[in-house]
Write a protein that holds these residues in place. Sequence first.
Motif, short mmCIF file in Angstrom:
data_model
loop_
_atom_site.label_atom_id
_atom_site.label_comp_id
_atom_site.label_asym_id
_atom_site.label_seq_id
_atom_site.Cartn_x
_atom_site.Cartn_y
_atom_site.Cartn_z
N GLN A 1 0.86 -1.24 0.01
CA GLN A 1 -0.03 -0.08 -0.15
C GLN A 1 0.87 1.24 0.04
O GLN A 1 2.00 1.17 0.55
CB GLN A 1 -0.97 0.10 1.18
N CYS B 1 0.90 5.74 0.33
CA CYS B 1 0.03 6.77 0.92
C CYS B 1 1.01 8.28 0.91
O CYS B 1 2.12 7.77 0.88
CB CYS B 1 -0.06 6.55 2.62
N CYS B 2 0.64 8.92 0.56
CA CYS B 2 -0.60 9.72 0.28
C CYS B 2 -0.11 10.67 -0.77
O CYS B 2 0.91 11.01 -0.98
CB CYS B 2 -1.00 10.34 1.46
N TRP C 1 -11.38 9.11 5.15
CA TRP C 1 -10.19 8.23 4.83
C TRP C 1 -10.55 7.54 3.62
O TRP C 1 -11.70 7.01 3.53
CB TRP C 1 -10.05 7.23 6.23
N LEU D 1 -9.69 5.43 -0.03
CA LEU D 1 -8.94 4.59 -0.38
C LEU D 1 -8.99 4.50 -2.06
O LEU D 1 -10.16 4.62 -2.57
CB LEU D 1 -9.01 3.23 0.07
#
Length: 135
Positions: free
Chosen positions: A39, A41-42, A88, A90
């Motif tokens: 994953q 981020c951001c 939040w 995704l």
Amino acid sequence: MNYSEDYVPDFSILTPTGKHTGMGGDQVQEFSKGGLSKQECCAPIPGPGQTLLVEWRVGRHHEPEANWKTFRKAIVVRGEALSGPNAWNLLIVRFFPEQQVEAEFVWEAPGPHGEPSPRLDQLFYGRRVMRQMGD
């Protein structure tokens, strides 16, 4: 998420003009091996209803990089995103057979009483449940 048997060594999210957003992923495993990647981020990226470019490479784990193939596709982002200090969101990029790809924003309710989104792929939970484009 990878719903194909192609190994995706890496992919990038680009603006419609081809500018790198700083988002992407690597080591997207084949569906039979779990279909997941790391994953990231951001970064600010195009939101639901907007177009972005996904650029990805397909290869085999121990194949020379020179043999990998590169694909690029403009897609409209599906889903919805929340705004606000506790939002939040995704962005899930899904790869399918025959070099098909889609992206969807999914929001989650944070905190101890937050419910997981029903739009999250079962692969997140270790369950190999196949999806199709547009599901």
